[in-house]
Design an enzyme around this catalytic site. Structure first.
Site, PDB file in Angstrom:
ATOM      1  CD  GLU A 155      -2.937  -1.102   2.316  1.00 54.17           C
ATOM      2  OE1 GLU A 155      -3.949  -1.802   2.229  1.00 54.17           O
ATOM      3  OE2 GLU A 155      -2.698  -0.366   3.305  1.00 54.17           O
TER       4      GLU A 155
ATOM      5  CD  GLU B   5      -3.587  -5.682   3.969  1.00 50.93           C
ATOM      6  OE1 GLU B   5      -4.394  -4.803   4.370  1.00 50.93           O
ATOM      7  OE2 GLU B   5      -2.356  -5.570   4.062  1.00 50.93           O
TER       8      GLU B   5
END
Length: 475
Positions: free
Chosen positions: A174, A362
């Site tokens: 991320e 995720e």
């Protein structure tokens, strides 16, 4: 909320090659912040700053995974989870960020990898999950172009020591979050603010991601190499042009800014003009160096965001309309529960021609959990996972690439600036005693992966699955 059962959700519907797993991150679980030669990271020092972390929490002990990894990996096996995603702490391997390797750090990750393989679990390794060595931050961190060579050195060391057994690699986790929250808003480590920090951090991160991918594929040609991106489905608050345009700017910032230069499309400056500032950090040849053909992309999605025009907000002239103000269900993070978001993001990333494969690396939810009589009846989380899986299956049935699903996360852990308040785990952790208790969601996921469909909820009156460990020492 009543327990939702039925619906015919079954593992077999996803196909035999679909990858099922659970994701974790080093700083959020390991603890042992200065044990066995580990150097300080930016999060070790950021958590010491006043009023930065909810309730003054820190990750010095966290889930004590450094000492209890054998037990937690045994839980992964017990829950029938075939793939375990974890990250390496850069400063545990290279205490000063570069130079002398800490052999005890190498030994620790070798133990994780070997234990996974002994348990029949496939290890998936993320090189960088936000915990930059403090020594490198003192030299400018991600704002210093030298970070590309620092990260390359770290990548080579990990490939050399772990590449004989790890077959699935993720370069970074991320990048939008750790650059945006850490170098623009200052709400994550290292706590820097403003475009003067954010813009160079973005460009150097893009270059480092692609350089890391090249190194891994060169040293480990048989490995599957990817990188992960956070994303949120963005919709305008109204159909007015100002809100529609504001939503487009936020979509560009959150969902496009990192993936597009890596795919060879360049930075999306047309839709987010302030990105033109990156030009002052571009060197000859950077356009080519930004590009790498990854084997897969990890899509990480939790919610959608509703956006309205906001003239006073710098750079993007847009603001988010909070879920709690929209009369919609939301999690303890304040994120809207909107399962269709994961379908929309799978669709969005599939629209890029150069992405070979997509995994959901995720997805999960934080809710208020209560440990009662040795059980945690987290119905909301269980239904969240099931509803999101239905949307992943919807995408697959439409022919879109979605080749795996990893729940965030195995155990309740340190959730960055939110401390230990939000609980995302399939396994409850009592942070005073480090006792683990499998939640309803963990029982459901275990049964689902073991071949059972969801025609019935697990019997929580049976002998509960609790691992009791010795009391953790406190700081």
């Amino acid at each position: 909320m009543e327990t939702e059962v039925g619906g015919g959700l079954n593992r077999d519907l996803f196909g035999k090659n679909f990858k099922w797993g659970v994701s974790t991150a080093a700083y959020q679980i390991e603890g042992s912040h200065d044990k066995d030669g580990k150097g300080s990271s930016i999060w070790d020092t950021y958590t010491e700053r006043k009023n930065k972390i909810l309730n003054g929490h820190h990750g010095r002990i966290a889930c004590d995974f450094y000492m209890r990894h054998q037990e937690d990996l045994a839980l992964v096996k017990k829950l029938n989870i075939p793939n375990f995603r974890f990250s390496t702490s850069w400063s545990r391997i290279l205490p000063e960020g570069t130079g002398t390797v800490n052999q005890k750090g190498i030994d620790f990750y070798n133990r994780i990898i070997d234990t996974c393989l002994e348990n029949g679990t496939d290890p998936w390794l993320t090189l960088y999950h936000w915990d930059l060595p403090l020594a490198l931050e003192k030299k400018g961190g991600w704002t210093n172009r030298d970070v590309i060579s620092w990260f390359a050195e770290f990548t080579e060391i990990c490939a050399k020591h772990f590449g004989d057994r790890v077959k699935h690699w993720m370069v970074m986790n991320e990048p939008m979050v750790f650059t945006g929250a850490g170098y623009f808003l200052g709400v994550h480590a290292p706590g820097r603010t403003g475009a003067k920090n954010f813009i160079p951090a973005v460009h150097h991160t893009v270059l480092s991601i692609s350089e890391g991918g090249r190194i891994l594929k060169d040293m480990l040609p048989a490995a599957e190499v990817g990188t992960t991106f956070s994303c949120s489905y963005i919709e305008p608050y109204t159909k007015r042009p100002k809100d529609v345009n504001a939503a487009n700017r936020i979509d560009t910032l959150l969902n496009r800014m990192f993936i597009e230069p890596i795919l060879g499309l360049g930075y999306p400056e047309k839709d987010l003009p302030f990105l033109k500032k990156i030009g002052r950090y571009m060197h000859p040849g950077d356009e080519d160096k930004m590009v790498f053909d990854f084997d897969f992309i990890g899509v990480q999605n939790y919610t959608r965001e509703i956006v309205r025009n906001s003239f006073i907000t710098p750079y993007v002239q847009a603001s988010l309309v909070k879920a709690r103000n929209r009369n919609v269900p939301y999690t303890s993070m304040g994120w809207e529960v909107f399962p269709e978001s994961i379908y929309e993001m799978i669709r969005k990333f599939n629209a890029y021609k150069n992405i070979k494969k997509i995994y959901i690396t995720e997805n999960g939810a934080a809710f208020t959990d209560h440990l009662v009589d040795g059980a945690v009846d987290d119905v909301d989380r269980t239904n969240y996972i099931k509803d999101n899986l239905k949307q992943v299956l919807r995408a697959r049935n439409e022919g879109l690439s979605a080749e795996g699903y990893f729940v965030w996360t195995l155990t309740d852990n340190f959730e960055w600036s939110e401390g230990y308040h939000p609980r995302f785990g399939l396994v409850h952790v009592d942070f005073e005693t480090q006792q683990r208790t499998i939640k309803l969601s963990g029982h459901w996921y275990s049964g689902f992966l073991g071949g059972a469909n969801d025609q019935a909820a697990p019997d929580l009156n049976c002998e509960n699955s609790t691992l009791i460990s010795s009391i953790a020492s406190k700081s």
